[in-house]
Design an enzyme around this catalytic site. Structure first.
Site, mmCIF file in Angstrom:
data_model
loop_
_atom_site.group_PDB
_atom_site.id
_atom_site.type_symbol
_atom_site.label_atom_id
_atom_site.label_comp_id
_atom_site.label_asym_id
_atom_site.label_seq_id
_atom_site.Cartn_x
_atom_site.Cartn_y
_atom_site.Cartn_z
ATOM 1 N N GLU A 213 -4.942 -8.825 -0.695
ATOM 2 C CA GLU A 213 -5.375 -8.640 0.507
ATOM 3 C C GLU A 213 -6.716 -7.884 0.650
ATOM 4 O O GLU A 213 -7.144 -6.858 -0.051
ATOM 5 C CB GLU A 213 -4.202 -7.522 1.425
ATOM 6 C CG GLU A 213 -4.774 -7.343 2.809
ATOM 7 C CD GLU A 213 -3.764 -6.178 3.662
ATOM 8 O OE1 GLU A 213 -2.717 -6.631 3.487
ATOM 9 O OE2 GLU A 213 -4.471 -5.416 4.161
ATOM 10 N N GLU B 142 0.574 -1.460 0.051
ATOM 11 C CA GLU B 142 0.066 0.079 -0.022
ATOM 12 C C GLU B 142 0.809 1.283 0.044
ATOM 13 O O GLU B 142 0.662 2.061 0.982
ATOM 14 C CB GLU B 142 -1.195 -0.174 1.230
ATOM 15 C CG GLU B 142 -2.087 -1.303 1.162
ATOM 16 C CD GLU B 142 -2.991 -0.965 1.966
ATOM 17 O OE1 GLU B 142 -3.129 -0.142 2.939
ATOM 18 O OE2 GLU B 142 -3.674 -2.245 2.154
#
Length: 541
Positions: free
Chosen positions: A323, A206
């Site tokens: 995820e 991220e």
């Protein structure tokens, strides 16, 4: 007179009570009919054999959200690898793909032979980047993890620290400079020297500007991925199997992702993206969102857009959901670890498969309030059993479905896994309506001819073979229950820590498929043979 009046009142309230009881029963007995149309001529997507994946993270016990500290000893640095339930829960998939990574992977260094500093764990510190000090993975722990994964048969991907060597700009947000690969190279070489099998090396978590951490430009990220690819090719030179290269492990961005993929496409096998579509752990409306199809549908545009980017780029890379925990910031107790969570989770894996996603990794296998397993006992939460049924029943070829009926009924169909016929996953999000479904299956290209197979087709010589159904419901009808019923029976591990058998009920194939309110049903129908599921079609599509 008073006595007669009292008798009248008693009779009045008795009749009133009976009236409302009948109304309540009538509401409970509402049954709607529907038709599920399935295109069996060709598949619309193809998933990996081991589509179901789960994550293990680095968060220490001091990781807290909204005043709740839900991680316990679930960190990869201190997870109890001797627990029998944990071992059996992974073995039940044979194999389960496990992604090792998360936010703190970009604060993790790996022990080397020449380290002069002690190898210390993460410590909470609000003044530090990502609010934790740098942590360290010791040789001994990496050895223990790899031995454990070998015994369980798991396929492992590992997330590398992308921030190593970078500096944070004066804006406090932008990460500048090239990736320093020296520490990662040391870990990878050690891994190869020990004979450990890694399915893929992933770069970063991220860091594309939409996460909680620093942001790296698409051009720089691509440059770093190219460096990782070259490093892996060099270290694994002469080996029979070379691990996949995965990136960027971020929330999809319609501007950043195309730039990154176009630059890194020749060095990248898997494009990973993250999904947290339900809301934050402090959101008071989580259950309403989970049970609202229009809210769940919002994620489809991102799945579709990513596939468009991959097609337009000409890359051979495929998409994984790297995820997804539904509820971000560690989930919500008695929501993302209870039965109600299965409605968004199973719906999203079904939806992801229709958009040609090859793997779907649940955050987490264990840890936080969104684990497939209980953080303390490792006993399965309801979502675990839904994932296991999917893994065992839903084959690689995805079929197109269209349901004509109630809006809160979600439907997905695949060729069956390791058996003949097709398998359906049906999700009823309505609180009081049972849905009876009849099937209409297209057997040929409708542009050329109109061949339909009705489920009640008496001319099918295999008509006498029963279908298998797996009905999942909450214990006592409580959506917040952490106990799930399969065909009315509780699913619990035994005193040896073994995962229970998942046994179906057998139903006459001519009967409608009945889905109770707030339930999820897997249906294996061996009698429905379609072109999309022919063995030759499965092999070459």
């Amino acid at each position: 007179m008073a006595s007669s009046f009292r008798c009248f009142l008693v009779l009045y309230f008795l009749l009133l009570s009976l009236y409302f009881t009948q109304i309540s029963r009538a509401e409970e007995d509402i049954v709607e009919e529907g038709i599920l149309y399935i295109d069996g001529f060709s598949s619309i997507a193809k998933i990996d054999e081991d589509f179901i994946c789960a994550t293990l993270d680095w968060w220490p016990p001091s990781k807290c959200d909204y005043g709740t500290c839900s991680w316990g000893n679930a960190s990869l640095l201190n997870l109890d690898l001797s627990n029998k339930v944990f071992f059996n829960a992974i073995r039940a998939f044979s194999p389960l793909t496990i992604r090792l990574g998360g936010t703190l992977q970009d604060r993790l260094i790996y022990q080397t032979k020449h380290d002069k500093q002690p190898c210390t764990p993460f410590l909470h510190d609000d003044t530090e980047l990502l609010k934790f000090t740098q942590g360290c993975l010791p040789f001994s722990r990496w050895d223990e993890l790899n031995e454990f994964f070998k015994r369980t048969g798991a396929k492992v991907t590992f997330g590398l620290n992308t921030l190593n060597g970078k500096k944070i700009a004066s804006d406090g947000r932008t990460a500048l400079g090239d990736w320093d690969s020296s520490n990662a190279a040391s870990l990878i070489r050690y891994t190869v020297s020990r004979g450990y099998t890694i399915h893929g090396w992933e770069l970063g978590n991220e860091l594309n500007g939409n996460g909680i951490g620093p942001a790296i430009s698409a051009d720089q990220y691509a440059y770093d991925v190219i460096a990782l690819h070259k490093l892996v090719q060099d270290i694994y030179k002469g080996k029979d199997v070379v691990p996949l290269i995965l990136a960027p492990g971020g929330i999809f961005d319609a501007i950043w992702f195309p730039k990154f993929i176009n630059k890194a496409s020749n060095s990248l096998q898997v494009v990973t993206h993250h999904i947290y579509s339900v809301g934050g752990g402090n959101d008071p409306n989580l259950v309403q969102k989970i049970l609202e199809p229009s809210h769940l549908d919002e994620e489809s545009k991102y799945l579709q857009n990513l596939q468009g980017v991959l097609r337009n780029s000409g890359t051979s890379a495929v998409a994984w959901v790297g995820e997804s925990g539904g509820v971000y910031n560690s989930g919500r107790n008695l929501v993302s670890n209870s039965f109600v969570s299965s409605f968004w989770y199973l719906d999203q894996i079904g939806m992801s498969a229709t958009f040609d996603t090859k793997k779907y990794c649940r955050q987490t296998l264990v840890g936080g309030n969104y684990g497939l397993l209980n953080t303390t006992t490792f006993h399965p939460n309801p979502d675990y059993y839904g994932a296991l049924l999917w893994h065992r029943l839903m084959g690689r070829n995805v079929l197109s479905t269209q349901f004509q009926g109630m809006k809160k009924l979600r439907s997905y169909a695949h060729c069956s896994k390791s058996s003949e016929g097709i398998t359906l996953m049906l999700i009823n999000m309505h609180g009081s309506k049972t849905v009876n479904i009849n099937l209409s299956v297209t057997l040929a290209n409708t542009n050329e001819s109109s061949m339909l197979l009705q489920v009640t087709n008496d001319q099918n010589p295999r008509h006498g073979i029963e279908r298998e159904e797996y009905h999942l419901t909450a214990k006592d009808g409580d959506l917040h229950s952490q106990t799930v019923l399969l065909n009315g029976k509780e699913l619990n591990v035994d005193h040896f820590g073994r995962i229970p058998l998942l046994k179906p009920i057998r139903v006459n194939p001519s009967d409608p498929i009945s889905i109770a309110p707030l339930s999820i049903v897997f249906v294996h129908i061996p009698t429905i043979q379609v072109p999309a599921c022919n063995m030759s079609t499965r092999e070459y599509m």
